[in-house]
Design a protein around this motif. Structure first.
Motif, short mmCIF file in Angstrom:
data_model
loop_
_atom_site.label_atom_id
_atom_site.label_comp_id
_atom_site.label_asym_id
_atom_site.label_seq_id
_atom_site.Cartn_x
_atom_site.Cartn_y
_atom_site.Cartn_z
N LYS A 168 31.16 -52.18 -67.73
CA LYS A 168 31.80 -51.39 -68.80
C LYS A 168 32.02 -49.95 -68.34
O LYS A 168 33.08 -49.37 -68.58
N GLU A 169 31.00 -49.39 -67.70
CA GLU A 169 31.12 -48.01 -67.21
C GLU A 169 32.24 -47.90 -66.17
O GLU A 169 32.93 -46.88 -66.10
N GLU A 171 34.85 -49.76 -66.21
CA GLU A 171 36.07 -50.21 -66.90
C GLU A 171 36.68 -51.46 -66.27
O GLU A 171 37.90 -51.60 -66.21
N LYS A 173 37.26 -54.60 -67.28
CA LYS A 173 37.26 -55.34 -68.54
C LYS A 173 37.24 -56.86 -68.35
O LYS A 173 36.55 -57.58 -69.09
N TYR A 192 37.28 -58.46 -74.88
CA TYR A 192 37.58 -57.78 -73.61
C TYR A 192 38.75 -58.44 -72.89
O TYR A 192 39.56 -57.74 -72.24
#
Length: 340
Positions: A168-169, A171, A173, A192
């Motif tokens: 997530k950090e 990105e 997805k 997502y």
């Protein structure tokens, strides 16, 4: 004599540091297992002995040179000794680490790389090779600030939530969606995946968006809709049309859809449709009549303005030698007409 004094001072400092280090290792008994501490102590003793032997040899050599009255270069002497000593010690550490790896003792090898050589990357890789994925992830993250390799290690360790947080950090997805799907959290997975679809469609990558719908989310109608949208809005039109037809597995349904879409195809896109018909013609014998019929119609419409289009007839009549002669005659007569 300066070098002799330097070595003497170095030996004294080394023994003081060695004693402090031993006390520090023994102090670890309060918060680590007995055998873990003993293992660390054994490694240190081996390394300390190696260093002591090297220092002793250097001291003896210097005494021999001094007694013989020999003098060496004063300016860079200390630097030479320090550099030579450092290289020898480092080489011994490298050999020790390789020995542990050969013995499949990856944790001890990693300790040599991390604690003695300060090579955090090789330490982490050694832990990873030994399948100590959690430990490797910590080194990647805290010492190397490498979120990508840390996330991979957490994934291998099945620490999916930790891996998800890192992805997530970064990105990533789609990867987040994959891991949510792995732990059977389909709601978050689809959330997502939809973000990925939205990103692809925003960049006019309709085929990639459709693949997420079809393969990751198992939403076939949505995948087809987005391909149809790409075809109608000229966003990678040919590939969208080709993939749209490829996703229809019932031949009768496909034949109907081929005719249906052709009826709505504007004039400027008919050449693209003709290219798609080449693929459908080769796909199945049952489609050949429909594909050939549409191809003939397009060629007849366009031949006046694009005479070279007659060459396309051979794709829909691969075994017909007569058609090749007809094409040749047409081109000859066409050229004569222009000359006259």
């Amino acid at each position: 004599m300066n070098r002799q004094k330097f070595i003497d001072k170095f030996v004294a400092a080394f023994f003081i540091l060695a004693v402090i280090k031993v006390i520090g290792i023994l102090a670890q008994l309060f918060h680590q297992s007995f055998w873990s501490v003993i293992g660390t102590l054994v490694i240190f003793i081996i390394v300390a002995l190696i260093i002591f032997v090297v220092l002793t040899l250097l001291e003896d050599k210097e005494k021999d040179q001094s007694s013989g009255g020999g003098r060496s270069r004063a300016g860079g002497g200390n630097f030479y000794i320090e550099s030579s000593l450092f290289d020898k010690i480092r080489s011994q550490y490298e050999d020790l680490a390789e020995k542990y790896i050969a013995e499949k003792d990856y944790k001890r090898a990693a300790k040599v790389y991390i604690n003695l050589l300060k090579d955090y990357y090789r330490g982490a890789r050694t832990l990873e090779d030994g399948r100590f994925y959690n430990e490797a992830a910590v080194i990647y993250l805290k010492k190397l600030k490498n979120k990508s390799d840390a996330a991979i290690c957490y994934e291998k360790a099945r620490q999916y939530k930790k891996a998800i947080d890192l992805y997530k950090e970064m990105e990533q997805k789609e990867k987040v969606g994959d891991l949510y799907k792995e732990i059977n959290d389909l709601k978050n997975a689809h959330t997502y995946y939809q973000m990925v679809v939205d990103d692809y469609t925003a960049n006019n990558q309709m085929v990639k968006a459709s693949l997420i719908y079809r393969k990751k989310m198992e939403k076939i109608p949505e995948a087809q809709q987005i391909l149809l949208k790409g075809w109608e809005e000229d966003k990678d039109a040919f590939n969208c049309l080709n993939n749209y037809f490829a996703n229809i597995f019932d031949i009768n349904e496909l034949k109907t859809e081929i005719h249906h879409l052709y009826e709505k195809t504007p004039d400027y896109k008919k050449i693209t449709y003709l290219e798609a018909m080449k693929y459908e013609f080769k796909k199945d014998v049952k489609l050949q009549e429909a594909a050939r019929s549409i191809a003939y119609e397009i060629i007849a419409e366009k031949v006046a303005s694009r005479s070279e289009i007659v060459n396309e007839l051979k794709y829909f009549n691969p075994d017909d030698e007569v058609i090749l002669k007809d094409i040749s005659r047409f081109k000859t007569s066409r050229n004569k007409m222009f000359r006259n």
